[in-house]
Design an enzyme around this catalytic site. Structure first.
Site, PDB file in Angstrom:
ATOM      1  N   CYS A  15       0.831  -1.202   0.000  1.00 47.51           N
ATOM      2  CA  CYS A  15       0.000   0.000   0.000  1.00 47.51           C
ATOM      3  C   CYS A  15       0.866   1.252   0.000  1.00 47.51           C
ATOM      4  O   CYS A  15       0.590   2.210  -0.737  1.00 47.51           O
ATOM      5  CB  CYS A  15      -0.926  -0.003   1.215  1.00 47.51           C
ATOM      6  SG  CYS A  15      -2.044   1.422   1.281  1.00 47.51           S
TER       7      CYS A  15
ATOM      8  N   CYS B 200      -5.408  -1.713   7.072  1.00 46.42           N
ATOM      9  CA  CYS B 200      -6.247  -0.533   6.882  1.00 46.42           C
ATOM     10  C   CYS B 200      -7.552  -0.819   6.162  1.00 46.42           C
ATOM     11  O   CYS B 200      -8.590  -0.292   6.520  1.00 46.42           O
ATOM     12  CB  CYS B 200      -5.462   0.546   6.143  1.00 46.42           C
ATOM     13  SG  CYS B 200      -4.803   0.034   4.538  1.00 46.42           S
TER      14      CYS B 200
END
Length: 362
Positions: free
Chosen positions: A96, A191
């Site tokens: 990410c 997340c």
């Protein structure tokens, strides 16, 4: 400087805003939306965006919510699910950072600013005219292991204002600045999942495939698992076995078999040699032309603890880490993060590969 600040709604990025605002920089806040947000509930960003809006209003700063949802699922989640499907252990947070926060965001929005600042606990140091990713002052919060796949160009455009601060001081600064999220708890887990359990997420996308749990020393079946993709080497929790502790020490992906070993000190869960492929050096390869080994410290998971050892360059372009001490739970697919011996500079990272099978003697 004109700075893009990535805000999450958490206290860390809020303190970054306060710090840079007091220094007089021209700040523009950005919130990256990457969750599902489609009614199925993988992640709800509403609360985070509300908190970011309060921060922006407090300092009279612009806030832009940008969507990288499709890019996240086409790249990070595709990588995650494919890695799990192969029986390996993925690192979605690292991907990410590399592909989304400092990849697509930088290409579309960050490039218009002098720097991009985040609330990561890391530092940047310059040595002999070259920048290096460096560890944070707070060893427990240090996040260089999540950043060890970024490129040199990405590093050159970043700022980590919290790198010199312990977490306790960050909290204190938030209270003194009367930030609306000063007492907000740190987010936990991956997340994109929000409140969704990781195992539930994997089951939703890959389903279940029951198979045997075998005690590796005896070859005896002692239980049944839901599918090899739910387990990683070194895993202890979630096995559903009595008389533990039990650790996953091996997986047979082809036959869908999980092998376990009993006891805290079972030698089966440790190793000293780690094969690494697809090695990425952030600030350039530290090996000299004829150098075969390099003294290092390293990590294989997010932890304040380091191992000492050497990394050896192999003729096929891969590397092998040789540790001075036993390393627990060496999981293929995860990343080995390589640092200088003094544990100060993060040199890069490579994916842990499956140990090569020894050839049978004829």
């Amino acid at each position: 400087m004109k700075i893009a600040v990535l805000v999450s709604g958490g206290v860390d990025s809020a303190v970054v805003v306060d710090t840079l605002y007091r220094e007089g920089h021209d700040l523009h806040l950005f919130y990256i939306r990457i969750g599902m947000d489609n009614g199925e509930g993988d992640c709800s960003a509403d609360e985070d965006i509300e908190m970011c809006t309060l921060i922006a209003k407090k300092y009279n700063l612009p806030l832009k919510v940008v969507s990288l949802h499709e890019e996240y699922w086409d790249h990070v989640m595709a990588y995650t699910l494919e890695t799990v499907r192969k029986g390996l252990t993925p690192h979605p947070d690292m991907m990410c950072n590399k592909l989304i926060k400092f990849g697509f965001f930088e290409e579309r929005w960050g490039k218009d600013f002098d720097k991009t600042a985040t609330g990561h606990y890391a530092s940047i140091e310059e040595h002999d005219g070259k920048l290096y990713l460096a560890t944070a002052a707070d060893p427990v919060k240090d996040q260089t292991d999540f950043l060890a796949q970024i490129s040199y160009d990405q590093l050159s455009h970043l700022m980590f204002p919290l790198g010199t601060l312990p977490k306790s001081e960050v909290r204190q600064r938030a209270l003194e600045a009367k930030l609306p999220n000063a007492a907000r708890k740190d987010s936990q887990g991956i997340c994109f999942l929000g409140k969704i359990d990781y195992a539930d997420f994997i089951e939703r996308h890959l389903g279940t495939k029951p198979g045997p749990v075998i005690e590796i020393e005896t070859g005896k079946k002692i239980g049944t698992h839901k599918g090899f993709w739910f387990y990683t080497i070194g895993q202890r929790k979630g096995l559903g076995l009595s008389g533990g502790p039990w650790y996953v020490v091996k997986k047979n992906v082809r036959d869908n078999v999980i092998y376990v070993s009993n006891g805290f000190n079972t030698h089966k869960q440790y190793g000293r040699e780690i094969n690494v492929e697809e090695m990425h050096w952030i600030s350039g390869n530290p090996f000299k032309e004829d150098q075969e080994t390099l003294e290092i410290s390293f990590k294989t998971r997010h932890s304040p603890e380091f191992y000492g050892g050497i990394v050896r360059r192999i003729e096929d372009g891969s590397y092998r880490i040789e540790s001075e001490t036993d390393v627990q739970g060496i999981a293929p697919g995860q990343f080995a993060i390589i640092y200088t011996p003094d544990r100060r500079l993060c040199l890069g990272s490579g994916m842990i590969s499956t140990p090569a099978r020894k050839k049978k003697s004829s």
